[in-house]
Design a protein around this motif. Sequence first.
Motif, PDB file in Angstrom:
ATOM      1  N   GLY A 124      68.776  81.166  37.161  1.00  0.00           N
ATOM      2  CA  GLY A 124      68.577  79.893  37.734  1.00  0.00           C
ATOM      3  C   GLY A 124      70.191  78.862  37.302  1.00  0.00           C
ATOM      4  N   GLN A 125      70.402  77.889  38.311  1.00  0.00           N
ATOM      5  CA  GLN A 125      71.093  76.599  37.528  1.00  0.00           C
ATOM      6  C   GLN A 125      71.134  76.607  36.465  1.00  0.00           C
ATOM      7  OE1 GLN A 125      72.754  76.464  41.655  1.00  0.00           O
ATOM      8  NE2 GLN A 125      72.782  74.438  40.933  1.00  0.00           N
TER       9      GLN A 125
ATOM     10  N   SER B 179      73.520  83.365  36.740  1.00  0.00           N
ATOM     11  CA  SER B 179      73.283  82.578  37.873  1.00  0.00           C
ATOM     12  C   SER B 179      72.361  83.236  38.293  1.00  0.00           C
ATOM     13  CB  SER B 179      74.375  82.790  38.755  1.00  0.00           C
ATOM     14  OG  SER B 179      74.214  84.187  39.407  1.00  0.00           O
TER      15      SER B 179
END
Lengths: 236, 236
Positions: free
Chosen positions: A82-83, A79
């Motif tokens: 980033g997503q 995470s």
Amino acid sequence: MSGDGTADGGGHGSSHGSGHGTGHGRGPGSGLSRPTVSRLPGYLRALAALARAGTVRVSSTDLARHTGVSPAVLRRDLSSLGQLGRRGVGYPVAALQQAISRALGLVEDQPVVLVGAGHLGSALAGYTGFGERGMRVCAVLDADPGLAGQRRGSVVVRPLEELEGSVAESEARLAIMAVPAGVAQSVADRLVAAGIRGLLNFAPVDLVVPRGVTVRAVDLSTELQILAFHQAELRQ
Amino acid sequence: MSGDGTADGGGHGSSHGSGHGTGHGRGPGSGLSRPTVSRLPGYLRALAALARAGTVRVSSTDLARHTGVSPAVLRRDLSSLGQLGRRGVGYPVAALQQAISRALGLVEDQPVVLVGAGHLGSALAGYTGFGERGMRVCAVLDADPGLAGQRRGSVVVRPLEELEGSVAESEARLAIMAVPAGVAQSVADRLVAAGIRGLLNFAPVDLVVPRGVTVRAVDLSTELQILAFHQAELRQ
DNA sequence: TAGATTGTTAATCGATTAACAATC
DNA sequence: TAGATTGTTAATCGATTAACAATC
């Protein structure tokens, strides 16, 4: 073994470690903690195996099992990049590989200079794992004139005098040192002066380097000693 | 690289790392934290250099400078071994060497089995650093029958079939694996079954071992990738 | 005594863990 | 909808750091 040691922050001149993360703190640029960075290559390795097997999606639980970390640590690490996943679904393998490679700054065909063409240097020169990860040994140097001209992997050994020239022409920023302890510091000095910014050192010496240069140390005796400790502890 | 990873406590089956300390917790027996154990070999190395130079006494500030840690960390580490120094004076070099060796469980002439007689295995077999630290490569094994009978260091290569016999007759508890990734797990299984309790693994594979067996992993690609990360970070 | 240096305490910092709301 | 799984929050844990009293 992994050592670590970055001559960045605090002020203690030399670097030391064995791939393990000593010290805390984050690198200046990214928002990745040191432990996270040290785990990313392991994820990449497991993902490559999954991709080879044709797997396109993986859950944190599964990937964690393959890498020896907890699912919570894995999700937290990912995470921070980033997503990347989708709730209820998991992570796409290919996208994850790309994201981690990008986070690690892996570029295609990164040149690496290798100093030392003895047994260890020869093993390193022939190591196929580098190529798979975008690294390429672009030059092998050795102080022994008798070795000059011999092949190591796909390159020809050059005399040590050509160190500066080899770094310049390849524009390498990374170097591997497989040289005797006695000459390690002077070789390191020359490499740094020539423009090298990351050193992987196999000599059992704590190298002193300027700030901005990273040293990772692999000391085989250190590894075995730590292993001996665990083994002795179990006997008690 | 130092990896770490002990298949002791928590429950995640495989081990992973590169000499860096992943995870927390203390070993069951002694009161030494994992980071402390990983630093002790470095102190020992610096102390050996001081002893060679004829130094008999050293302060925490001086020794810290030689090992790349802070004086506070050094004093804390050493105090966990007992009262070794004298206030206002410093630490006696020889006594410190003995205390650290004892804490690490280093015994004279500890036998180590080496599997793999390729370039890397040959480099390891010829590594003199082991002998200086009380370790002795007592057997070298390789799957290639063509290598059997050749010398590596001071021992003769034996066929892989003799693995179990080599471990038994030497009573070795530590082993080094310099084998291809594809056979690493099966070699590890055989070593553990034969009685090995500590494994130093150079194959880029996360080994799964029973509890009570310690694995330290040295993955050269991982080291280079971490190095590349630091180097890339500096460019930004 | 005065200076130096250890051993240790308290404070800070960061990483891991567990749990769960959000969301597919 | 129901089940699964992520991303994230809060709590726990442990290591490092700074400071200093003890002591040579």
